[in-house]
Design a protein around this motif. Structure first.
Motif, PDB file in Angstrom:
ATOM      1  N   TYR A   2       0.587 -56.871  20.932  1.00 43.48           N
ATOM      2  CA  TYR A   2      -0.563 -56.022  21.233  1.00 43.48           C
ATOM      3  C   TYR A   2      -1.085 -56.444  22.596  1.00 43.48           C
ATOM      4  O   TYR A   2      -1.337 -57.624  22.832  1.00 43.48           O
ATOM      5  CB  TYR A   2      -1.675 -56.202  20.192  1.00 43.48           C
ATOM      6  N   SER A   3      -1.270 -55.482  23.478  1.00 39.32           N
ATOM      7  CA  SER A   3      -1.773 -55.779  24.816  1.00 39.32           C
ATOM      8  C   SER A   3      -3.278 -55.549  24.865  1.00 39.32           C
ATOM      9  O   SER A   3      -3.748 -54.433  24.626  1.00 39.32           O
ATOM     10  CB  SER A   3      -1.074 -54.903  25.857  1.00 39.32           C
ATOM     11  N   PHE A   4      -4.006 -56.608  25.176  1.00 39.00           N
ATOM     12  CA  PHE A   4      -5.466 -56.547  25.277  1.00 39.00           C
ATOM     13  C   PHE A   4      -5.939 -56.527  26.728  1.00 39.00           C
ATOM     14  O   PHE A   4      -7.124 -56.372  26.979  1.00 39.00           O
ATOM     15  CB  PHE A   4      -6.107 -57.755  24.594  1.00 39.00           C
ATOM     16  N   VAL A   5      -5.018 -56.743  27.696  1.00 43.29           N
ATOM     17  CA  VAL A   5      -5.421 -56.848  29.099  1.00 43.29           C
ATOM     18  C   VAL A   5      -4.622 -55.884  29.980  1.00 43.29           C
ATOM     19  O   VAL A   5      -5.178 -54.955  30.543  1.00 43.29           O
ATOM     20  CB  VAL A   5      -5.259 -58.300  29.610  1.00 43.29           C
ATOM     21  N   HIS A   6      -3.318 -56.101  30.124  1.00 44.46           N
ATOM     22  CA  HIS A   6      -2.520 -55.344  31.094  1.00 44.46           C
ATOM     23  C   HIS A   6      -2.290 -53.887  30.712  1.00 44.46           C
ATOM     24  O   HIS A   6      -2.293 -53.010  31.569  1.00 44.46           O
ATOM     25  CB  HIS A   6      -1.184 -56.034  31.345  1.00 44.46           C
ATOM     26  N   ARG A   7      -2.068 -53.592  29.421  1.00 42.18           N
ATOM     27  CA  ARG A   7      -1.743 -52.227  29.000  1.00 42.18           C
ATOM     28  C   ARG A   7      -2.612 -51.751  27.850  1.00 42.18           C
ATOM     29  O   ARG A   7      -2.265 -50.804  27.145  1.00 42.18           O
ATOM     30  CB  ARG A   7      -0.265 -52.128  28.613  1.00 42.18           C
ATOM     31  N   GLY A   8      -3.747 -52.402  27.664  1.00 39.84           N
ATOM     32  CA  GLY A   8      -4.674 -52.011  26.612  1.00 39.84           C
ATOM     33  C   GLY A   8      -5.922 -52.871  26.677  1.00 39.84           C
ATOM     34  O   GLY A   8      -6.104 -53.663  27.605  1.00 39.84           O
ATOM     35  N   THR A   9      -6.766 -52.732  25.678  1.00 33.99           N
ATOM     36  CA  THR A   9      -7.989 -53.534  25.548  1.00 33.99           C
ATOM     37  C   THR A   9      -8.076 -54.000  24.098  1.00 33.99           C
ATOM     38  O   THR A   9      -7.399 -53.448  23.224  1.00 33.99           O
ATOM     39  CB  THR A   9      -9.241 -52.686  25.880  1.00 33.99           C
ATOM     40  N   PRO A  10      -8.949 -54.967  23.811  1.00 31.53           N
ATOM     41  CA  PRO A  10      -9.100 -55.363  22.405  1.00 31.53           C
ATOM     42  C   PRO A  10      -9.525 -54.199  21.505  1.00 31.53           C
ATOM     43  O   PRO A  10      -9.122 -54.121  20.350  1.00 31.53           O
ATOM     44  CB  PRO A  10     -10.167 -56.449  22.449  1.00 31.53           C
ATOM     45  N   GLU A  11     -10.326 -53.277  22.050  1.00 32.12           N
ATOM     46  CA  GLU A  11     -10.789 -52.122  21.272  1.00 32.12           C
ATOM     47  C   GLU A  11      -9.691 -51.072  21.090  1.00 32.12           C
ATOM     48  O   GLU A  11      -9.638 -50.392  20.065  1.00 32.12           O
ATOM     49  CB  GLU A  11     -12.001 -51.464  21.957  1.00 32.12           C
ATOM     50  N   LYS A  12      -8.852 -50.911  22.084  1.00 37.95           N
ATOM     51  CA  LYS A  12      -7.745 -49.942  22.064  1.00 37.95           C
ATOM     52  C   LYS A  12      -6.502 -50.627  22.617  1.00 37.95           C
ATOM     53  O   LYS A  12      -6.121 -50.422  23.769  1.00 37.95           O
ATOM     54  CB  LYS A  12      -8.083 -48.713  22.910  1.00 37.95           C
ATOM     55  N   ARG A  36       2.312 -67.790  35.378  1.00 35.81           N
ATOM     56  CA  ARG A  36       1.329 -68.211  34.369  1.00 35.81           C
ATOM     57  C   ARG A  36       0.083 -67.346  34.429  1.00 35.81           C
ATOM     58  O   ARG A  36      -0.465 -66.962  33.394  1.00 35.81           O
ATOM     59  CB  ARG A  36       0.970 -69.684  34.574  1.00 35.81           C
ATOM     60  N   GLU A  37      -0.363 -67.025  35.627  1.00 33.05           N
ATOM     61  CA  GLU A  37      -1.547 -66.173  35.766  1.00 33.05           C
ATOM     62  C   GLU A  37      -1.273 -64.776  35.215  1.00 33.05           C
ATOM     63  O   GLU A  37      -2.118 -64.176  34.552  1.00 33.05           O
ATOM     64  CB  GLU A  37      -1.950 -66.086  37.242  1.00 33.05           C
ATOM     65  N   ARG A  38      -0.084 -64.274  35.444  1.00 30.99           N
ATOM     66  CA  ARG A  38       0.272 -62.921  35.006  1.00 30.99           C
ATOM     67  C   ARG A  38       0.618 -62.854  33.521  1.00 30.99           C
ATOM     68  O   ARG A  38       0.138 -61.976  32.803  1.00 30.99           O
ATOM     69  CB  ARG A  38       1.468 -62.437  35.837  1.00 30.99           C
ATOM     70  N   GLU A  39       1.462 -63.734  33.051  1.00 33.80           N
ATOM     71  CA  GLU A  39       1.999 -63.665  31.696  1.00 33.80           C
ATOM     72  C   GLU A  39       1.134 -64.377  30.648  1.00 33.80           C
ATOM     73  O   GLU A  39       1.245 -64.073  29.475  1.00 33.80           O
ATOM     74  CB  GLU A  39       3.418 -64.235  31.655  1.00 33.80           C
ATOM     75  N   GLN A  40       0.322 -65.312  31.072  1.00 35.23           N
ATOM     76  CA  GLN A  40      -0.400 -66.142  30.113  1.00 35.23           C
ATOM     77  C   GLN A  40      -1.901 -65.867  30.067  1.00 35.23           C
ATOM     78  O   GLN A  40      -2.675 -66.744  29.702  1.00 35.23           O
ATOM     79  CB  GLN A  40      -0.154 -67.630  30.431  1.00 35.23           C
ATOM     80  N   VAL A  41      -2.286 -64.656  30.400  1.00 34.26           N
ATOM     81  CA  VAL A  41      -3.707 -64.292  30.403  1.00 34.26           C
ATOM     82  C   VAL A  41      -4.359 -64.619  29.056  1.00 34.26           C
ATOM     83  O   VAL A  41      -5.456 -65.155  29.001  1.00 34.26           O
ATOM     84  CB  VAL A  41      -3.893 -62.801  30.754  1.00 34.26           C
ATOM     85  N   THR A  42      -3.680 -64.309  27.966  1.00 28.71           N
ATOM     86  CA  THR A  42      -4.227 -64.566  26.628  1.00 28.71           C
ATOM     87  C   THR A  42      -3.400 -65.592  25.848  1.00 28.71           C
ATOM     88  O   THR A  42      -3.636 -65.788  24.657  1.00 28.71           O
ATOM     89  CB  THR A  42      -4.306 -63.260  25.806  1.00 28.71           C
ATOM     90  N   MET A  43      -2.423 -66.193  26.507  1.00 28.15           N
ATOM     91  CA  MET A  43      -1.572 -67.245  25.903  1.00 28.15           C
ATOM     92  C   MET A  43      -0.747 -66.728  24.717  1.00 28.15           C
ATOM     93  O   MET A  43      -0.440 -67.466  23.799  1.00 28.15           O
ATOM     94  CB  MET A  43      -2.405 -68.467  25.493  1.00 28.15           C
ATOM     95  N   VAL A  46       7.494 -64.813  22.735  1.00 30.52           N
ATOM     96  CA  VAL A  46       6.271 -64.473  22.003  1.00 30.52           C
ATOM     97  C   VAL A  46       5.909 -65.596  21.021  1.00 30.52           C
ATOM     98  O   VAL A  46       6.781 -66.196  20.390  1.00 30.52           O
ATOM     99  CB  VAL A  46       6.402 -63.117  21.282  1.00 30.52           C
ATOM    100  N   ASP A  47       4.625 -65.875  20.924  1.00 27.29           N
ATOM    101  CA  ASP A  47       4.099 -66.844  19.954  1.00 27.29           C
ATOM    102  C   ASP A  47       3.768 -66.069  18.674  1.00 27.29           C
ATOM    103  O   ASP A  47       2.783 -65.332  18.625  1.00 27.29           O
ATOM    104  CB  ASP A  47       2.851 -67.514  20.524  1.00 27.29           C
ATOM    105  N   ARG A  48       4.595 -66.246  17.645  1.00 25.53           N
ATOM    106  CA  ARG A  48       4.399 -65.506  16.397  1.00 25.53           C
ATOM    107  C   ARG A  48       3.094 -65.862  15.685  1.00 25.53           C
ATOM    108  O   ARG A  48       2.653 -65.117  14.811  1.00 25.53           O
ATOM    109  CB  ARG A  48       5.574 -65.752  15.462  1.00 25.53           C
ATOM    110  N   GLY A  49       2.463 -66.957  16.028  1.00 26.63           N
ATOM    111  CA  GLY A  49       1.204 -67.335  15.408  1.00 26.63           C
ATOM    112  C   GLY A  49      -0.019 -66.800  16.142  1.00 26.63           C
ATOM    113  O   GLY A  49      -1.155 -67.001  15.700  1.00 26.63           O
ATOM    114  N   HIS A  50       0.166 -66.112  17.232  1.00 19.13           N
ATOM    115  CA  HIS A  50      -0.938 -65.597  18.044  1.00 19.13           C
ATOM    116  C   HIS A  50      -1.472 -64.291  17.441  1.00 19.13           C
ATOM    117  O   HIS A  50      -0.712 -63.502  16.888  1.00 19.13           O
ATOM    118  CB  HIS A  50      -0.449 -65.359  19.475  1.00 19.13           C
ATOM    119  N   GLU A  51      -2.767 -64.064  17.570  1.00 20.38           N
ATOM    120  CA  GLU A  51      -3.387 -62.852  17.016  1.00 20.38           C
ATOM    121  C   GLU A  51      -2.816 -61.566  17.602  1.00 20.38           C
ATOM    122  O   GLU A  51      -2.895 -60.503  16.981  1.00 20.38           O
ATOM    123  CB  GLU A  51      -4.906 -62.878  17.230  1.00 20.38           C
TER     124      GLU A  51
END
Length: 182
Positions: free
Chosen positions: A45-55, A88-95, A121-126
């Motif tokens: 789920y992309s919350f920054v580059h291609r989406g937001t937490p709301e959408k 790291r700045e580009r790919e790890q915005v939300t870790m 991908v970190d399978r344990g990440h939200e």
């Protein structure tokens, strides 16, 4: 996040999504490559580059199992640390990705492999979406829009790059066709 490889020579970076068509760093060599042990999947789920937490949008990740054809970029040693910092700045915005070093095989000579920096991908990440249905993928890709633009454009550009490489990912290609119909 892992520490950079102790190798201070040239850096190899494995690209499987937007890094293939928009690397954003200077490379001295670009080669088709294959990573064994992980596959390309719309599982983040992309919350920054291609989406937001709301959408949220939906972007690619390297998920465990299978193999993935992509691009290996070689970066000159003097650009190594700068490139890792940029990635790291580009790919790890939300870790959501784990930084890892993996062997990748270069297509021009299947006997040739290099150790490359990969983002798994970190399978344990939200933000790990797991395996979604085609309808769910379409929903997230239609709604997603973030800092880097529309999710739709991301999927289409990735498919176009794969086609240019002679790679066909059936699921991604079908999704891109549906998104182009909008």
């Amino acid at each position: 996040m892992t520490a950079p490889s102790d190798d201070s020579g040239d850096l190899w970076v494995f690209a499987y999504g937007s890094l293939m068509w928009r690397p954003g760093f200077e490379a001295v060599e670009r080669r088709k490559a294959r990573l064994v042990g992980a596959h390309r999947a719309l599982c983040v789920y992309s919350f920054v580059h291609r989406g937001t937490p709301e959408k949220p949008g939906l972007v690619l990740g390297l998920d465990r199992g299978g193999n993935c054809r992509g691009i290996a970029y070689r970066v000159a040693a003097d650009k190594r640390e700068q490139t890792i910092a940029y990635l790291r700045e580009r790919e790890q915005v939300t870790m959501v990705y784990l930084e890892a070093w993996r062997q990748v095989w270069l297509d021009d000579d299947p006997r040739e492999s290099v150790r490359a920096l990969c983002y798994i991908v970190d399978r344990g990440h939200e933000q790990y979406a797991g395996q979604l249905s085609a309808a769910e993928q379409l929903h997230y890709c239609r709604q997603g829009h973030g800092r880097s633009g529309a999710n739709r454009d991301y999927v289409i550009a990735t498919v176009e790059e794969l086609e240019a490489m002679g790679v066909r990912d059936r699921g991604l290609h079908l999704l891109a066709q549906q998104l182009k119909g909008n």
